[in-house]
Scaffold this active site. Structure first.
Site, PDB file in Angstrom:
ATOM      1  N   GLY A 217       0.718  -1.181   0.104  1.00 25.78           N
ATOM      2  CA  GLY A 217      -0.060  -0.085  -0.037  1.00 25.78           C
ATOM      3  C   GLY A 217       0.780   1.324   0.167  1.00 25.78           C
ATOM      4  O   GLY A 217       0.258   2.243  -0.364  1.00 25.78           O
ATOM      5  N   GLU A 258       4.336  -5.925   2.023  1.00 25.44           N
ATOM      6  CA  GLU A 258       4.075  -6.551   0.718  1.00 25.44           C
ATOM      7  C   GLU A 258       3.871  -5.483  -0.424  1.00 25.44           C
ATOM      8  O   GLU A 258       3.102  -5.169  -0.759  1.00 25.44           O
ATOM      9  CB  GLU A 258       2.970  -7.388   0.500  1.00 25.44           C
ATOM     10  N   PRO A 259       5.065  -4.578  -0.577  1.00 20.73           N
ATOM     11  CA  PRO A 259       5.041  -3.336  -1.277  1.00 20.73           C
ATOM     12  C   PRO A 259       5.063  -3.830  -2.691  1.00 20.73           C
ATOM     13  O   PRO A 259       5.578  -4.781  -3.307  1.00 20.73           O
ATOM     14  CB  PRO A 259       6.126  -2.721  -1.068  1.00 20.73           C
ATOM     15  N   GLY A 260       4.149  -3.254  -3.447  1.00 17.83           N
ATOM     16  CA  GLY A 260       4.078  -3.430  -4.968  1.00 17.83           C
ATOM     17  C   GLY A 260       4.335  -2.037  -5.723  1.00 17.83           C
ATOM     18  O   GLY A 260       5.733  -2.123  -6.342  1.00 17.83           O
ATOM     19  N   ARG A 297      -5.797   2.482 -15.896  1.00 17.39           N
ATOM     20  CA  ARG A 297      -5.825   3.213 -14.543  1.00 17.39           C
ATOM     21  C   ARG A 297      -6.773   4.333 -14.708  1.00 17.39           C
ATOM     22  O   ARG A 297      -7.404   4.850 -13.621  1.00 17.39           O
ATOM     23  CB  ARG A 297      -4.422   3.558 -13.810  1.00 17.39           C
ATOM     24  N   TYR A 301     -10.193   3.981 -12.528  1.00 19.50           N
ATOM     25  CA  TYR A 301      -9.981   4.645 -11.377  1.00 19.50           C
ATOM     26  C   TYR A 301      -9.963   6.151 -11.368  1.00 19.50           C
ATOM     27  O   TYR A 301      -9.960   6.804 -10.425  1.00 19.50           O
ATOM     28  CB  TYR A 301      -8.765   4.454 -10.494  1.00 19.50           C
ATOM     29  N   CYS A 327     -12.891   1.154 -28.618  1.00 17.60           N
ATOM     30  CA  CYS A 327     -14.148   1.681 -28.893  1.00 17.60           C
ATOM     31  C   CYS A 327     -15.087   1.757 -27.722  1.00 17.60           C
ATOM     32  O   CYS A 327     -16.273   1.116 -27.341  1.00 17.60           O
ATOM     33  CB  CYS A 327     -14.695   0.981 -29.981  1.00 17.60           C
ATOM     34  N   TYR A 356       0.744  -1.815 -12.258  1.00 19.10           N
ATOM     35  CA  TYR A 356      -0.670  -1.855 -12.660  1.00 19.10           C
ATOM     36  C   TYR A 356      -0.855  -1.433 -14.369  1.00 19.10           C
ATOM     37  O   TYR A 356      -1.987  -0.646 -14.322  1.00 19.10           O
ATOM     38  CB  TYR A 356      -1.743  -1.410 -11.577  1.00 19.10           C
TER      39      TYR A 356
HETATM   40  N1  LLP Z   1      -0.734  -7.205  -0.638  1.00 20.64           N
HETATM   41  C1  LLP Z   1      -2.011  -7.511  -0.943  1.00 20.64           C
HETATM   42  C2  LLP Z   1      -2.798  -8.562  -0.371  1.00 20.64           C
HETATM   43  C3  LLP Z   1      -2.437  -6.720  -1.897  1.00 20.64           C
HETATM   44  O1  LLP Z   1      -3.746  -7.216  -2.391  1.00 20.64           O
HETATM   45  C4  LLP Z   1      -1.794  -5.614  -2.712  1.00 20.64           C
HETATM   46  C5  LLP Z   1      -2.500  -5.012  -3.719  1.00 20.64           C
HETATM   47  C6  LLP Z   1      -0.538  -5.441  -2.363  1.00 20.64           C
HETATM   48  C7  LLP Z   1      -0.012  -6.100  -1.116  1.00 20.64           C
HETATM   49  C8  LLP Z   1       0.046  -4.440  -2.979  1.00 20.64           C
HETATM   50  O2  LLP Z   1      -0.273  -3.244  -2.904  1.00 20.64           O
HETATM   51  P1  LLP Z   1       0.731  -1.879  -3.486  1.00 20.64           P
HETATM   52  O3  LLP Z   1       1.718  -1.710  -2.356  1.00 20.64           O
HETATM   53  O4  LLP Z   1       0.764  -2.358  -4.771  1.00 20.64           O
HETATM   54  O5  LLP Z   1      -0.317  -0.794  -3.128  1.00 20.64           O
HETATM   55  N2  LLP Z   1      -4.758  -1.832  -9.719  1.00 20.64           N
HETATM   56  C9  LLP Z   1      -4.821  -0.943  -8.670  1.00 20.64           C
HETATM   57  C10 LLP Z   1      -4.139  -1.184  -7.562  1.00 20.64           C
HETATM   58  C11 LLP Z   1      -4.693  -2.808  -6.954  1.00 20.64           C
HETATM   59  C12 LLP Z   1      -3.886  -3.121  -5.801  1.00 20.64           C
HETATM   60  C13 LLP Z   1      -4.530  -4.379  -5.273  1.00 20.64           C
HETATM   61  N3  LLP Z   1      -3.838  -5.239  -4.133  1.00 20.64           N
HETATM   62  C14 LLP Z   1      -4.303   0.510  -9.171  1.00 20.64           C
HETATM   63  O6  LLP Z   1      -3.965   0.609 -10.224  1.00 20.64           O
HETATM   64  O7  LLP Z   1      -4.347   1.349  -8.632  1.00 20.64           O
END
Ligand code: LLP
Length: 393
Positions: A217, A258-260, A297, A301, A327, A356
């Site tokens: 997050g 769990e950073p993404g 995105r 959103y 389209c 994403y």
């Molecule tokens: N851990 C879990 C269980 C998650 O569901 C997620 C993201 C993360 C970690 C990583 O979150 P992050 O650090 O990336 O914020 N498609 C959306 C974001 C969806 C995130 C879903 N879960 C966007 O483009 O903003």
């Protein structure tokens, strides 16, 4: 949005558009930034943000683990070389077969519901287990990505913990871990820290706990005026809270995150070409050769992505709506954005698209997926294109 214009230019010339371009140095720097701020935390990259195998490899080499949400992701993580001890898995609405296969992989599974816990016990999938909790705290850049609170489908609520303990007891399972993920693109340090504090309190309900995972997050600013997450403050208070917790329980416990997005978002740009122009009474449209099938995105959103014209920096400024080639009227990258008026043939870089972006792309309208190019430290370009459907299951 850190890549030099020069490298992006080169990539557009060499590979054409639409194309995703990622800068290796940015990914590595972001990994190292997190490691510096959270030295005693096991970092597991949420691969849903960008699952290109080469990018996964770069992150793995930085000593970071991985978080997967499907059997396809688990298989790809394994292929890339992530060890099962460095892999975690969380998913809502799993079939029994999926849960059984995930359990057999050896990854740390965070069970998302009482139903999953019941299946885990009935099928004797393991003597120890972790639970994903919904503590009622949610945050994030859009309602779709807030994953805590009464509107979220994720996790076991605090009210259900007594029942979870009963089910575990019935099957002789020990709950050794808890996890939460409150939502995505959190820029407010205070909310993130509150969720940490509350999870550490909740942890006391589980006497055998040895793992606590605070989810992902961590956000990055996209729009002008958005302030950066105060990572220093998060790290400092996180350390104080977790040290106090360790002292209070008197046995070893490990922490994970769990950073993404934080790792990959700023490394990537989607390069598109201007192929059309038209005006209505309301908007000055510029049409490009990509669409929400390649970066969803904004359509999904309303997300802001900076757009930079790589072909011109000077000229008459206008309020431009950048539209795609899919389209649907919602196929827009930016609405009424003040920029130097793009001309036909100009290449636009849609920035901060490393997370994403490609991972949410589809073949909608039967368009091909864009190619993916990596810019290495020496400015070398490499085609790292990936066909996800070959791995998906
Ligand atoms: N851990 C879990 C269980 C998650 O569901 C997620 C993201 C993360 C970690 C990583 O979150 P992050 O650090 O990336 O914020 N498609 C959306 C974001 C969806 C995130 C879903 N879960 C966007 O483009 O903003």
């Amino acid at each position: 949005m850190k890549e030099g214009r020069e490298a992006l230019h080169k990539a557009a010339l060499a590979y054409g558009t639409p194309v995703y371009v990622y800068e290796q140095q940015v990914i590595e720097a972001q990994c190292q930034k997190l490691q510096r701020h959270f030295p005693n935390v096991a970092l597991r990259y949420a691969m849903k943000a960008n699952s290109n195998p080469k990018i996964l490899g770069i992150i793995r080499k930085q000593g970071i683990g991985v978080e997967a949400v499907s059997l396809g992701e688990l298989a790809l993580a394994k292929l890339v070389g992530f060890k099962t001890k460095d892999t975690s898995f969380t998913c809502a609405s799993l079939t029994e077969t999926e849960l059984t296969t995930a359990a057999a992989s050896g990854a740390r599974i965070h069970l998302d519901s009482l139903t999953q816990l019941e299946v885990w016990g009935r099928k004797a999938l393991g003597r120890e287990v972790s639970l994903r909790l919904n503590q009622g705290i949610g945050a994030g850049h859009h309602a779709h990505v807030i994953t805590g609170g009464p509107h979220s489908k994720f996790g076991i609520t605090l009210d259900d913990i007594p029942e979870a303990l009963q089910i575990a007891d019935k099957y002789g399972i020990t709950i050794v871990g808890i996890q939460q993920h409150i939502g995505s693109n959190v820029l407010d340090a205070g909310v993130f820290l509150r969720s940490v504090r509350v999870l550490l309190q909740t942890a006391k309900k589980f006497p055998n706990l040895i793992h606590i995972d605070f989810g992902g997050g961590l956000g990055i600013p996209y729009a002008p005026g958005e302030t950066q997450l105060d990572l220093k403050r998060v790290a400092m208070e996180f350390k104080i809270l977790t040290n106090a917790f360790k002292k209070s329980i008197g046995h070893e416990v490990s922490f994970a995150m769990e950073p993404g997005r934080f790792i990959v978002a700023e490394s990537g740009s989607l390069l598109v070409s201007v192929v059309d122009q038209k005006n209505t009474s309301e908007h000055q449209f510029v049409g490009v050769n990509s669409g929400f099938n390649q970066l969803i995105r904004h359509a999904m959103y309303g997300s802001y992505h900076p757009i930079e014209n790589l072909s011109r920096t000077r000229g008459h400024k206008a309020s431009i709506t950048v539209a795609g080639n899919v389209c649907e009227s919602g196929d827009i990258f930016a609405v009424d954005r003040l920029m130097v008026r793009p001309e036909l043939g100009d290449v636009l870089a849609i920035r901060n698209a490393g997370a994403y972006g490609f991972s949410m792309a589809s073949n909608f309208n039967m368009h091909a997926l864009p190619r993916e190019i990596l810019v290495s430290g020496a400015g070398r370009l490499k085609d790292i294109s990936f066909v996800p459907s070959e791995y998906a299951c």
